[in-house]
Write an enzyme that holds these catalytic residues in place. Structure first.
Site, PDB file in Angstrom:
ATOM      1  NE  ARG A  52      -3.605  -0.350   2.383  1.00 34.35           N
ATOM      2  CZ  ARG A  52      -4.278  -0.736   3.517  1.00 34.35           C
ATOM      3  NH1 ARG A  52      -4.208  -0.047   4.606  1.00 34.35           N
ATOM      4  NH2 ARG A  52      -5.046  -1.785   3.312  1.00 34.35           N
ATOM      5  NE  ARG A  88      -2.200   4.782  -8.064  1.00 30.75           N
ATOM      6  CZ  ARG A  88      -2.719   5.847  -8.158  1.00 30.75           C
ATOM      7  NH1 ARG A  88      -2.239   7.006  -8.744  1.00 30.75           N
ATOM      8  NH2 ARG A  88      -4.209   6.076  -7.958  1.00 30.75           N
ATOM      9  CG  ASN A 130      -1.942   1.256  -7.448  1.00 28.68           C
ATOM     10  OD1 ASN A 130      -2.143   1.478  -8.691  1.00 28.68           O
ATOM     11  ND2 ASN A 130      -2.891   1.550  -6.348  1.00 28.68           N
ATOM     12  CG  ASP A 150      -7.460   7.401 -13.698  1.00 32.48           C
ATOM     13  OD1 ASP A 150      -6.930   8.201 -12.657  1.00 32.48           O
ATOM     14  OD2 ASP A 150      -6.845   6.245 -13.884  1.00 32.48           O
ATOM     15  NE  ARG A 156     -11.067   8.019  -8.343  1.00 33.43           N
ATOM     16  CZ  ARG A 156      -9.946   7.641  -8.291  1.00 33.43           C
ATOM     17  NH1 ARG A 156      -8.858   7.474  -9.181  1.00 33.43           N
ATOM     18  NH2 ARG A 156      -9.790   7.005  -7.230  1.00 33.43           N
ATOM     19  CG  HIS A 160      -4.308   4.064 -12.565  1.00 31.20           C
ATOM     20  ND1 HIS A 160      -5.171   4.807 -12.298  1.00 31.20           N
ATOM     21  CD2 HIS A 160      -4.019   3.289 -11.253  1.00 31.20           C
ATOM     22  CE1 HIS A 160      -5.744   4.623 -10.961  1.00 31.20           C
ATOM     23  NE2 HIS A 160      -5.125   3.698 -10.500  1.00 31.20           N
ATOM     24  CB  THR A 163      -9.134   4.129  -3.158  1.00 32.23           C
ATOM     25  OG1 THR A 163      -7.815   3.304  -3.452  1.00 32.23           O
ATOM     26  CG2 THR A 163      -8.822   5.360  -2.510  1.00 32.23           C
TER      27      THR A 163
END
Length: 364
Positions: A132, A138, A170, A198, A201, A225, A280
């Protein structure tokens, strides 16, 4: 066995029908369709024929992995689901929890796995395991996640050589590049959800700005991303109308309607959530499940997902990033080259350069 009796003159009628069908939309039309003007934008992938299956493995029983499992079962997308995690007891408990409610889910088979053995002959593997980011970017955590890939991927590929691999970990683009290299997998069967979230969004924020449903907005985000993602303003449509025909300078130049604020929200959307939650999960999982539905469905779907884009939009190197792709039961069947403005084209190449530099830092 019953004998089929055909009326007299049936063969002549059948020949006339075939001749008529050929003239009015038969095989000849199919050949003409392949030569249409739109076909110049379509880049077919090789060896993309494959039947859909029903055994799905989710690697990683963290927040995103379990959210994916929940949606997969609730939407009846997996007849057999394998939850794989190095913490076997946790994966076992999660599988048992789902099995306790299996009567509400169509009674799927849900099993736990710690070493990969139960993943054999999976049709689809969703890879969510990774480090994480936390307060790091990332790209800063990629070396730790690559160590996980090196330990897990070879066995997964050995046990399920024909599976489709969807990479969520990620940094998604760089990890997909590493996954393809470590697993020696073709790019149409190993790809990332990339900019699909993305894009969602982007549509959401444009819709909020215009006070319309998100379903009325069409558009794509391409590239990384991450921080260098490229919202393609030039192709945004709202209820069938091109946004640039009705709005002044969306995404560039003089910006009286503050469209640039939307671009900032799209790129920083995940960070704004994780600052409070610490991670998330729901939207990431929903975007992954949308891809799984495209793979399991009869027609597929065009979405902005990431794979090796060498040869697309003038990209000369083997670099993984997102572009609109047709995702089907075979994986990625086609890549679509969008019409980009000069500014969007330059941003895409800057994004590719950032990802290429990150890929080169990997020790594969």
């Amino acid at each position: 066995m019953r004998k089929i009796i055909r009326p007299e003159g049936f063969s002549n009628y059948l020949n006339l029908y075939r001749s008529f069908a050929s003239k009015c939309g038969g095989k000849s039309d199919e050949k003409e369709a392949k030569k249409s003007a739109f076909s110049s934008l379509v880049k077919p992938m090789k060896d993309s024929k494959r039947k859909p299956g029903f055994k799905i493995t989710v690697v990683g029983a963290g927040k995103v992995g379990l959210a994916c499992c929940s949606y997969l079962l609730d939407r009846r997308l997996a007849k057999e689901l394998v939850i794989m995690d190095i913490q076997y007891e946790r994966a076992q408990a999660e599988a048992l929890d789902f099995n306790h409610g299996s009567v509400f889910l169509g009674e799927p088979k849900v099993v736990a796995c710690g070493d990969g053995a139960h993943t054999k002959d999976s049709d689809l593997i969703v890879f969510t395991a990774g480090v994480r980011p936390g307060k790091k970017s990332r790209l800063e955590v990629m070396h730790d996640t690559v160590k996980i890939l090196k330990a897990v991927v070879p066995k997964l590929v050995e046990l399920s050589p024909k599976a489709i691999y969807l990479v969520i970990a990620n940094p998604a683009d760089v990890m997909t590049y590493a996954f393809q290299k470590i697993g020696k997998l073709p790019k149409h069967r190993c790809f990332t959800s990339g900019c699909h979230l993305d894009t969602a969004r982007f549509r959401y924020y444009v819709a909020q700005h215009l006070k319309v449903p998100a379903s009325a907005v069409q558009g794509f985000v391409i590239g990384e991303h991450g921080d260098s993602a490229v919202p393609v303003w030039s192709s945004v449509q709202v209820a069938g109308s091109c946004l640039r025909d009705v709005a002044k300078n969306p995404g560039c130049g003089d910006d009286p309607e503050k469209w640039a604020e939307i671009e900032r929200k799209v790129i920083c959307g995940g960070a704004s959530v994780s600052r409070v939650k610490g991670y998330t999960d729901w939207a990431v999982a929903l975007s992954a499940i949308d891809i799984v539905e495209a793979i399991s469905g009869p027609y597929g779907k065009i979405m902005s997902v990431g794979t090796d884009m060498k040869g697309i939009q003038g990209i000369e190197d083997n670099v993984v990033l997102s572009m609109p792709c047709m995702v089907t039961s075979a994986g990625i069947s086609y890549i679509y080259e969008m019409a980009l403005t000069n500014g969007e084209y330059e941003k895409l190449h800057k994004s590719a350069d950032i990802l290429l530099k990150a890929q080169c830092k990997l020790k594969l």
